[in-house]
Each structure stands twice: as C-alpha cells, then as structure tokens.
Write a protein that holds these residues in place. Structure first.
Motif, PDB file in Angstrom:
ATOM      1  N   ARG A  46       0.806  -1.221   0.000  1.00  8.13           N
ATOM      2  CA  ARG A  46       0.000   0.000   0.000  1.00  8.13           C
ATOM      3  C   ARG A  46       0.841   1.275   0.000  1.00  8.13           C
ATOM      4  NH1 ARG A  46      -2.889   1.886   4.636  1.00  8.13           N
ATOM      5  NH2 ARG A  46      -2.809  -0.223   5.416  1.00  8.13           N
ATOM      6  N   ILE A  47       1.933   1.284   0.762  1.00  4.30           N
ATOM      7  CA  ILE A  47       2.696   2.535   0.852  1.00  4.30           C
ATOM      8  C   ILE A  47       4.052   2.453   0.158  1.00  4.30           C
ATOM      9  CG2 ILE A  47       1.505   3.257   2.950  1.00  4.30           C
ATOM     10  CD1 ILE A  47       3.967   2.531   4.549  1.00  4.30           C
ATOM     11  N   GLY A  48       4.323   1.344  -0.494  1.00  8.48           N
ATOM     12  CA  GLY A  48       5.515   1.265  -1.319  1.00  8.48           C
ATOM     13  C   GLY A  48       6.739   0.694  -0.632  1.00  8.48           C
ATOM     14  N   ARG A  49       6.762   0.673   0.662  1.00  7.91           N
ATOM     15  CA  ARG A  49       7.867   0.075   1.402  1.00  7.91           C
ATOM     16  C   ARG A  49       7.394  -0.101   2.842  1.00  7.91           C
ATOM     17  NH1 ARG A  49       9.649   5.022  -0.407  1.00  7.91           N
ATOM     18  NH2 ARG A  49       9.719   6.705   1.106  1.00  7.91           N
ATOM     19  N   HIS A  50       8.190  -0.799   3.620  1.00 11.88           N
ATOM     20  CA  HIS A  50       7.778  -1.018   5.005  1.00 11.88           C
ATOM     21  C   HIS A  50       8.985  -0.951   5.927  1.00 11.88           C
ATOM     22  CE1 HIS A  50       7.076  -3.439   8.606  1.00 11.88           C
ATOM     23  NE2 HIS A  50       5.964  -2.765   8.602  1.00 11.88           N
ATOM     24  N   ARG A  51       8.852  -0.138   6.929  1.00 17.09           N
ATOM     25  CA  ARG A  51       9.827  -0.101   8.011  1.00 17.09           C
ATOM     26  C   ARG A  51       9.050   0.075   9.299  1.00 17.09           C
ATOM     27  NH1 ARG A  51      11.267   3.027   4.617  1.00 17.09           N
ATOM     28  NH2 ARG A  51      11.144   4.933   5.770  1.00 17.09           N
ATOM     29  N   GLU A  52       9.408  -0.742  10.252  1.00 19.21           N
ATOM     30  CA  GLU A  52       8.684  -0.716  11.513  1.00 19.21           C
ATOM     31  C   GLU A  52       9.657  -0.996  12.640  1.00 19.21           C
ATOM     32  OE1 GLU A  52       4.557  -2.485  12.710  1.00 19.21           O
ATOM     33  OE2 GLU A  52       6.004  -4.110  12.617  1.00 19.21           O
ATOM     34  N   GLU A  53       9.372  -0.407  13.762  1.00 17.95           N
ATOM     35  CA  GLU A  53      10.086  -0.722  14.999  1.00 17.95           C
ATOM     36  C   GLU A  53       9.003  -0.995  16.043  1.00 17.95           C
ATOM     37  OE1 GLU A  53      13.193  -1.774  17.093  1.00 17.95           O
ATOM     38  OE2 GLU A  53      13.433  -1.010  15.067  1.00 17.95           O
ATOM     39  N   VAL A  54       9.239  -1.956  16.904  1.00 16.01           N
ATOM     40  CA  VAL A  54       8.273  -2.306  17.938  1.00 16.01           C
ATOM     41  C   VAL A  54       8.999  -2.320  19.277  1.00 16.01           C
ATOM     42  CG1 VAL A  54       6.657  -4.045  18.786  1.00 16.01           C
ATOM     43  CG2 VAL A  54       6.937  -3.719  16.327  1.00 16.01           C
ATOM     44  N   LEU A  55       8.457  -1.594  20.231  1.00 20.29           N
ATOM     45  CA  LEU A  55       8.996  -1.597  21.590  1.00 20.29           C
ATOM     46  C   LEU A  55       7.999  -2.316  22.482  1.00 20.29           C
ATOM     47  CD1 LEU A  55      10.178   2.117  21.820  1.00 20.29           C
ATOM     48  CD2 LEU A  55      11.550   0.102  21.253  1.00 20.29           C
ATOM     49  N   ASP A  56       8.485  -3.210  23.326  1.00 18.19           N
ATOM     50  CA  ASP A  56       7.578  -3.956  24.196  1.00 18.19           C
ATOM     51  C   ASP A  56       7.056  -3.074  25.316  1.00 18.19           C
ATOM     52  OD1 ASP A  56       9.539  -3.785  26.161  1.00 18.19           O
ATOM     53  OD2 ASP A  56      10.115  -5.888  26.017  1.00 18.19           O
ATOM     54  N   LYS A  57       6.411  -3.688  26.284  1.00 14.46           N
ATOM     55  CA  LYS A  57       5.731  -2.937  27.342  1.00 14.46           C
ATOM     56  C   LYS A  57       6.669  -2.062  28.163  1.00 14.46           C
ATOM     57  CE  LYS A  57       5.969  -6.870  30.418  1.00 14.46           C
ATOM     58  NZ  LYS A  57       5.229  -7.909  31.058  1.00 14.46           N
ATOM     59  N   SER A  71      10.165  16.253   8.844  1.00 16.77           N
ATOM     60  CA  SER A  71      11.129  17.188   9.420  1.00 16.77           C
ATOM     61  C   SER A  71      11.480  16.801  10.860  1.00 16.77           C
ATOM     62  CB  SER A  71      10.546  18.604   9.371  1.00 16.77           C
ATOM     63  OG  SER A  71      11.381  19.499  10.045  1.00 16.77           O
ATOM     64  N   GLN A  72      10.484  16.430  11.644  1.00 15.45           N
ATOM     65  CA  GLN A  72      10.743  16.004  13.021  1.00 15.45           C
ATOM     66  C   GLN A  72      11.555  14.709  13.044  1.00 15.45           C
ATOM     67  OE1 GLN A  72       6.544  16.097  14.025  1.00 15.45           O
ATOM     68  NE2 GLN A  72       6.935  17.657  15.592  1.00 15.45           N
ATOM     69  N   VAL A  73      11.270  13.807  12.125  1.00 13.23           N
ATOM     70  CA  VAL A  73      12.013  12.552  12.033  1.00 13.23           C
ATOM     71  C   VAL A  73      13.490  12.838  11.747  1.00 13.23           C
ATOM     72  CG1 VAL A  73      12.337  10.459  10.636  1.00 13.23           C
ATOM     73  CG2 VAL A  73      10.049  11.121  11.400  1.00 13.23           C
ATOM     74  N   ALA A  97      18.940   3.188  13.891  1.00 11.63           N
ATOM     75  CA  ALA A  97      18.880   2.698  12.509  1.00 11.63           C
ATOM     76  C   ALA A  97      17.515   2.981  11.887  1.00 11.63           C
ATOM     77  CB  ALA A  97      19.179   1.199  12.472  1.00 11.63           C
ATOM     78  N   PHE A  98      16.440   2.751  12.637  1.00 13.12           N
ATOM     79  CA  PHE A  98      15.085   3.001  12.136  1.00 13.12           C
ATOM     80  C   PHE A  98      14.909   4.470  11.744  1.00 13.12           C
ATOM     81  CE2 PHE A  98      10.811   4.570  13.218  1.00 13.12           C
ATOM     82  CZ  PHE A  98      10.050   3.878  12.288  1.00 13.12           C
ATOM     83  N   TYR A  99      15.254   5.376  12.651  1.00 10.24           N
ATOM     84  CA  TYR A  99      15.075   6.801  12.359  1.00 10.24           C
ATOM     85  C   TYR A  99      16.027   7.283  11.264  1.00 10.24           C
ATOM     86  CZ  TYR A  99      11.645   7.870  15.988  1.00 10.24           C
ATOM     87  OH  TYR A  99      10.496   7.951  16.733  1.00 10.24           O
ATOM     88  N   THR A 149      14.556   6.090   7.987  1.00 12.25           N
ATOM     89  CA  THR A 149      13.304   6.802   7.748  1.00 12.25           C
ATOM     90  C   THR A 149      13.586   8.232   7.309  1.00 12.25           C
ATOM     91  OG1 THR A 149      12.190   5.399   9.364  1.00 12.25           O
ATOM     92  CG2 THR A 149      11.102   7.467   8.802  1.00 12.25           C
ATOM     93  N   ALA A 150      14.549   8.887   7.951  1.00 12.84           N
ATOM     94  CA  ALA A 150      14.934  10.253   7.563  1.00 12.84           C
ATOM     95  C   ALA A 150      15.547  10.266   6.164  1.00 12.84           C
ATOM     96  CB  ALA A 150      15.915  10.834   8.576  1.00 12.84           C
ATOM     97  N   GLN A 151      16.345   9.258   5.861  1.00 12.69           N
ATOM     98  CA  GLN A 151      16.965   9.174   4.530  1.00 12.69           C
ATOM     99  C   GLN A 151      15.901   9.120   3.433  1.00 12.69           C
ATOM    100  OE1 GLN A 151      19.573   5.802   4.122  1.00 12.69           O
ATOM    101  NE2 GLN A 151      19.986   6.217   1.973  1.00 12.69           N
ATOM    102  N   TYR A 152      14.809   8.408   3.679  1.00 14.99           N
ATOM    103  CA  TYR A 152      13.717   8.331   2.718  1.00 14.99           C
ATOM    104  C   TYR A 152      12.818   9.567   2.743  1.00 14.99           C
ATOM    105  CZ  TYR A 152      14.406   3.423   1.432  1.00 14.99           C
ATOM    106  OH  TYR A 152      14.891   2.246   0.946  1.00 14.99           O
ATOM    107  N   GLY A 153      12.973  10.409   3.775  1.00 14.61           N
ATOM    108  CA  GLY A 153      12.112  11.584   3.906  1.00 14.61           C
ATOM    109  C   GLY A 153      10.714  11.245   4.390  1.00 14.61           C
TER     110      GLY A 153
END
Length: 164
Positions: free
Chosen positions: A36-47, A95-97, A146-148, A151-155
């Motif tokens: 749907r959005i062309g690529r996927h990057r995700e990070e998950v933090l537990d409780k 911009s915040q990313v 690494a995630f941020y 993500t920033a590199q892709y804008g």
C-alpha cells in the motif's frame, strides 16, 4: 495483557490525517503495508517502552527540553482514535524525524545510560543485572537509531501507536 508501541514509517505522499487510516495501517500485515505505501519499516517496543523513554528524556519528571530527544519514543502530534477508550496515534512529520535521527546519531549512549542508570535498574533489584539490562537498552538504542536514520533518509514521517 501485552502492550507494545509500534512505530511505522510512512511516505508523506501516502499519509492520511485520519484515525481510521492510521488504524488500518496498524491492522494490516507487513506485506499489505509494503504494497500500500511502497515500502515497510517498523520498529516495535515492548511494554517497557516507558523505560526507553526515560533513557532519552531524563529521569521523571522529564527534564529534557522539548525537541528531538523527547520525540524518540512517545513524541508526536496526537491524532485521536475513533474509539476514545484507545490511546491516540502519534505523528512525527518528516522534518521532526530528521531531527530525531540527527539527535540519535549524535547521542552518547554511555552518557544517556549514566544519567538514567539508577532508575532503569530499579525494577530488577539484582546486583548482577546491569550488564544484561544495559545490553538490552544499548540494542534498543541501536535499533531506534537505525530506524530513524533510514526513515529520515527516505524523507518519511513516523506514525506511532500504543497497542493494548
């Protein structure tokens, strides 16, 4: 009950300012999101995401000035869920990313750890727990950096949601 904080990167052109769209974003599996959005990057933090927030924001009451360090985990503009009993989504603009990515790249993990160490070790109350706990936080810091950075590199923007 399991709680997780999901962070998903979204290209600004695909982003919709709609709680319903955000809900779909987090309900879809990774392949559907990628399609749907062309690529996927995700990070998950537990409780223990709140402890990671403490690492970056300082010991409560969060002493960090408003800015990139306070946006790493729980920061962002709230977009309220259609079901008011559920937590809002949080949105970081591209911009915040970029600011968060720059902060994390320059952050001294050892300094962050020294500042928050006592509070982060408190729940474990075992003298030899520090190497393992510190290692977990260091790994999370590397993953978030690494995630941020990517993500920033892709804008891209980041949408966050606390899933209960």
């Amino acid at each position: 009950m399991s709680m997780y904080l999901h962070l998903r990167a979204v290209p600004p052109s695909a982003l919709r300012n709609s709680a319903t769209w955000f809900q779909r974003l987090f309900e879809d599996d990774w392949d559907t999101v990628r399609e749907r959005i062309g690529r996927h990057r995700e990070e998950v933090l537990d409780k223990l995401y709140g402890d990671v927030e403490t690492l970056y924001s300082g010991i409560p009451p969060h002493h960090a000035p408003e800015g990139p360090r306070t946006q790493v985990v729980l920061g962002g503009r709230p977009v309220f869920h259609t079901d008011s009993s559920l937590p809002p989504f949080l949105l970081l603009t591209a911009s915040q990313v970029t600011g968060v990515a720059a902060y994390l790249k320059a952050a001294d993990f050892d300094g962050l750890w020294r500042h928050a160490r006592v509070q982060l070790l408190r729940p474990y109350a075992v003298p030899d727990a520090e190497p393992e706990v510190r290692g977990l936080f260091a790994a999370t810091h590397r993953d978030l950096t690494a995630f941020y950075a990517q993500t920033a590199q892709y804008g891209d923007a980041v949408v966050k949601w606390l899933v209960v």
